[in-house]
Design an enzyme around this catalytic site. Sequence first.
Site, PDB file in Angstrom:
ATOM      1  N   LYS A  22       0.831  -1.218   0.000  1.00 51.09           N
ATOM      2  CA  LYS A  22       0.000   0.000   0.000  1.00 51.09           C
ATOM      3  C   LYS A  22       0.863   1.265   0.000  1.00 51.09           C
ATOM      4  O   LYS A  22       0.652   2.162  -0.807  1.00 51.09           O
ATOM      5  CB  LYS A  22      -0.900   0.008   1.241  1.00 51.09           C
ATOM      6  CG  LYS A  22      -1.580   1.349   1.477  1.00 51.09           C
ATOM      7  CD  LYS A  22      -2.467   1.348   2.699  1.00 51.09           C
ATOM      8  CE  LYS A  22      -1.834   1.871   3.955  1.00 51.09           C
ATOM      9  NZ  LYS A  22      -1.695   3.305   4.131  1.00 51.09           N
ATOM     10  N   ASN A  23       1.817   1.331   0.923  1.00 50.85           N
ATOM     11  CA  ASN A  23       2.523   2.597   1.080  1.00 50.85           C
ATOM     12  C   ASN A  23       3.523   2.872  -0.044  1.00 50.85           C
ATOM     13  O   ASN A  23       3.972   4.008  -0.205  1.00 50.85           O
ATOM     14  CB  ASN A  23       3.175   2.673   2.467  1.00 50.85           C
ATOM     15  CG  ASN A  23       2.117   2.852   3.553  1.00 50.85           C
ATOM     16  OD1 ASN A  23       0.972   3.222   3.255  1.00 50.85           O
ATOM     17  ND2 ASN A  23       2.479   2.577   4.804  1.00 50.85           N
ATOM     18  N   CYS A 117      -5.309   7.954   8.890  1.00 47.60           N
ATOM     19  CA  CYS A 117      -5.581   7.359  10.200  1.00 47.60           C
ATOM     20  C   CYS A 117      -5.319   8.380  11.305  1.00 47.60           C
ATOM     21  O   CYS A 117      -4.343   9.139  11.261  1.00 47.60           O
ATOM     22  CB  CYS A 117      -4.703   6.134  10.411  1.00 47.60           C
ATOM     23  SG  CYS A 117      -5.280   4.728   9.444  1.00 47.60           S
ATOM     24  N   ARG A 122      -0.500  14.847  13.194  1.00 46.73           N
ATOM     25  CA  ARG A 122       0.405  14.366  12.146  1.00 46.73           C
ATOM     26  C   ARG A 122       0.797  15.566  11.277  1.00 46.73           C
ATOM     27  O   ARG A 122       0.227  15.797  10.214  1.00 46.73           O
ATOM     28  CB  ARG A 122      -0.257  13.249  11.335  1.00 46.73           C
ATOM     29  CG  ARG A 122      -0.498  12.004  12.171  1.00 46.73           C
ATOM     30  CD  ARG A 122      -1.190  10.910  11.397  1.00 46.73           C
ATOM     31  NE  ARG A 122      -0.308  10.231  10.463  1.00 46.73           N
ATOM     32  CZ  ARG A 122      -0.715   9.262   9.640  1.00 46.73           C
ATOM     33  NH1 ARG A 122      -1.981   8.881   9.652  1.00 46.73           N
ATOM     34  NH2 ARG A 122       0.130   8.682   8.805  1.00 46.73           N
ATOM     35  N   ASP A 307       3.547   0.308  12.277  1.00 47.89           N
ATOM     36  CA  ASP A 307       2.325  -0.226  11.667  1.00 47.89           C
ATOM     37  C   ASP A 307       2.058  -1.683  12.061  1.00 47.89           C
ATOM     38  O   ASP A 307       1.037  -2.252  11.671  1.00 47.89           O
ATOM     39  CB  ASP A 307       2.401  -0.104  10.135  1.00 47.89           C
ATOM     40  CG  ASP A 307       2.338   1.346   9.688  1.00 47.89           C
ATOM     41  OD1 ASP A 307       1.908   2.194  10.487  1.00 47.89           O
ATOM     42  OD2 ASP A 307       2.737   1.634   8.548  1.00 47.89           O
ATOM     43  N   ARG A 399      -8.995  -0.101   3.583  1.00 48.03           N
ATOM     44  CA  ARG A 399      -8.058   0.863   2.996  1.00 48.03           C
ATOM     45  C   ARG A 399      -6.731   0.186   2.680  1.00 48.03           C
ATOM     46  O   ARG A 399      -5.998   0.652   1.801  1.00 48.03           O
ATOM     47  CB  ARG A 399      -7.783   2.010   3.980  1.00 48.03           C
ATOM     48  CG  ARG A 399      -8.925   3.000   4.101  1.00 48.03           C
ATOM     49  CD  ARG A 399      -8.521   4.172   4.948  1.00 48.03           C
ATOM     50  NE  ARG A 399      -7.179   4.603   4.584  1.00 48.03           N
ATOM     51  CZ  ARG A 399      -6.321   5.198   5.399  1.00 48.03           C
ATOM     52  NH1 ARG A 399      -6.666   5.455   6.634  1.00 48.03           N
ATOM     53  NH2 ARG A 399      -5.128   5.543   4.990  1.00 48.03           N
TER      54      ARG A 399
HETATM   55  N1  EPU Z   1       6.337  14.118  11.481  1.00 41.93           N
HETATM   56  C1  EPU Z   1       6.556  15.436  11.798  1.00 41.93           C
HETATM   57  N2  EPU Z   1       6.564  16.343  10.788  1.00 41.93           N
HETATM   58  C2  EPU Z   1       6.353  16.001   9.497  1.00 41.93           C
HETATM   59  C3  EPU Z   1       6.128  14.654   9.181  1.00 41.93           C
HETATM   60  C4  EPU Z   1       6.124  13.728  10.195  1.00 41.93           C
HETATM   61  O1  EPU Z   1       6.734  15.787  12.956  1.00 41.93           O
HETATM   62  O2  EPU Z   1       6.385  16.890   8.623  1.00 41.93           O
HETATM   63  C5  EPU Z   1       6.335  13.112  12.556  1.00 41.93           C
HETATM   64  C6  EPU Z   1       4.988  12.391  12.668  1.00 41.93           C
HETATM   65  O3  EPU Z   1       4.086  13.132  13.458  1.00 41.93           O
HETATM   66  C7  EPU Z   1       5.409  11.085  13.270  1.00 41.93           C
HETATM   67  C8  EPU Z   1       6.777  10.828  12.662  1.00 41.93           C
HETATM   68  O4  EPU Z   1       7.251  12.084  12.198  1.00 41.93           O
HETATM   69  O5  EPU Z   1       5.534  11.223  14.648  1.00 41.93           O
HETATM   70  C9  EPU Z   1       6.787   9.860  11.491  1.00 41.93           C
HETATM   71  O6  EPU Z   1       5.839  10.268  10.510  1.00 41.93           O
HETATM   72  P1  EPU Z   1       5.992   9.906   8.973  1.00 41.93           P
HETATM   73  O7  EPU Z   1       6.014  11.178   8.207  1.00 41.93           O
HETATM   74  O8  EPU Z   1       7.132   8.966   8.800  1.00 41.93           O
HETATM   75  O9  EPU Z   1       4.632   9.166   8.699  1.00 41.93           O
HETATM   76  P2  EPU Z   1       3.660   9.351   7.478  1.00 41.93           P
HETATM   77  O10 EPU Z   1       4.449   9.617   6.246  1.00 41.93           O
HETATM   78  O11 EPU Z   1       2.560  10.261   7.858  1.00 41.93           O
HETATM   79  C10 EPU Z   1       3.829   6.850   6.773  1.00 41.93           C
HETATM   80  C11 EPU Z   1       2.856   5.750   6.495  1.00 41.93           C
HETATM   81  C12 EPU Z   1       2.214   5.302   7.787  1.00 41.93           C
HETATM   82  C13 EPU Z   1       3.299   4.855   8.767  1.00 41.93           C
HETATM   83  C14 EPU Z   1       4.347   5.959   8.948  1.00 41.93           C
HETATM   84  C15 EPU Z   1       5.539   5.527   9.773  1.00 41.93           C
HETATM   85  C16 EPU Z   1       2.099   6.235   4.273  1.00 41.93           C
HETATM   86  C17 EPU Z   1       1.014   6.721   3.389  1.00 41.93           C
HETATM   87  N3  EPU Z   1       1.849   6.239   5.573  1.00 41.93           N
HETATM   88  O12 EPU Z   1       3.064   7.893   7.356  1.00 41.93           O
HETATM   89  O13 EPU Z   1       1.415   4.183   7.444  1.00 41.93           O
HETATM   90  O14 EPU Z   1       2.722   4.580  10.009  1.00 41.93           O
HETATM   91  O15 EPU Z   1       4.846   6.377   7.656  1.00 41.93           O
HETATM   92  O16 EPU Z   1       6.168   4.439   9.206  1.00 41.93           O
HETATM   93  O17 EPU Z   1       3.144   5.813   3.808  1.00 41.93           O
HETATM   94  C18 EPU Z   1      -0.336   2.647   7.704  1.00 41.93           C
HETATM   95  O18 EPU Z   1       0.044   2.113   6.656  1.00 41.93           O
HETATM   96  O19 EPU Z   1      -1.191   2.146   8.474  1.00 41.93           O
HETATM   97  C19 EPU Z   1       0.239   3.939   8.081  1.00 41.93           C
HETATM   98  C20 EPU Z   1      -0.319   4.727   8.974  1.00 41.93           C
END
Ligand code: EPU
Length: 429
Positions: A22-23, A117, A122, A307, A399
Amino acid sequence: MDKYVIHGGKRLEGAVDISGAKNAAVAILPAVILADSPCRIENLPDISDVKTLNYILGQMGAEIEYLDRHTVLIDPRPINTDGVCADEARSMRASYYLIGALLGRYQRASVPLPGGCNFGVRPIDQHLKGFEALGCTHSLDGGGIISVSAEDGLHGANIYLDVRSVGATINIMLATVKARGLTIIENAAREPHVVDLANFLNMMGADILGAGTDTIKIHGVQKLRGADYSIIPDQIEAGTYMVAAAATGGDVTVRNVTPKHLESISAKLAEMGVAIEEGDDSVRVYNKGPLHRCTVKTMTHPGFPTDMQPQITTLLSVVPGTSMVIESIFDTRFKYVDELRRMGAEITVDGKMAIIEGVNKLKGAPVKALDLRAGAAMVIAGLIAEGTTQVENIQYIERGYETIVDKLAHLGADIYLKQEPDREIAKLG
Ligand code: EPU
């Protein structure tokens, strides 16, 4: 009001085929916008997040043809807008990748702020910090639309991420792949889907080095062509079936996987006493005897993935002794624990730590999927519980998990989808 109904207590046995990640898919589909000829994407998971993104791309003008259930041909040339207005974009986190891809193509983008989610704040400050370094400014309008643009085009920059964010790493790669000069992302995320996107972009003609390490170097190129690409297997879907196998005392071969991507999950299960046999593209999981308590701390890749946190917590809820799970990525990712408690789990949450006193068994109950992975955890809880569990809010689970009911039923689970008319709609209608 559809729900999954599970009669627990069946051992899972046999083999399950894992779908595309998915990701990775939700990053690769927006990346197609950058190509100047059609792309053929294979091994696309048949899940609602992918359908939503394809719908959005279609609304923007892309021509999309499904060649079979998992293969899509996308011609991005007819896309005629740098803005996304589809409300659907608000429903998923990954819609923010449209910002990076549109910046790469048009040097400007207007996209609704992402949903996804709900496990705490976030922010996207690291994405915006990256875009600013590349020469962009941004503004937020009253309708929750974020607009980002680079008046003088995008140029390369050195960007140090304050947090190792998957989303920021991917978004900066998308925005900078056609920018002038060299971009270096330091403290970059190393997840398999970051590498998969880089591989796809390189097949399109990009010049990206170092994906999978914490320093990624991107030399901007002028043109990207369409490419044929097959998405990697889903690490988290695979891990979920591995945990479900262990939780039911089963014997399951998880096929079509990259065992290297599963190492942190395999290692933790092995530490608990689960037998793990790795093949070239499969992992067999079975129990040799009673499982042992353990401590799990979520980390960025190659650490134990956040995850997989709800699923492993659910397994530990029936392992004798006191286990501990520490969530170090997201602030509030233990909300689902209340649902597990309704099934008899004994878990105390203190901030980012859950302390789990293993109980003999869980008891079936009506529970809700509070988000995608929490939903998967409820399904696992239902599989091991005594009696009947009904999991509501399954739209979250759909999803990210392709045909989860069929896959589990094929492994011997007693699970079915119960479709009921939506009472709210019935009332209004
Ligand atoms: N963060 C910040 N600032 C930012 C971005 C992130 O402070 O600008 C913080 C977040 O709040 C969090 C940490 O950094 O505490 C990590 O966030 P990250 O940006 O890595 O997460 P994401 O890109 O929002 C993706 C996956 C998530 C997965 C996370 C961590 C996708 C679409 N989503 O989210 O997947 O949990 O990386 O590996 O790729 C899932 O598949 O169920 C899912 C939630």
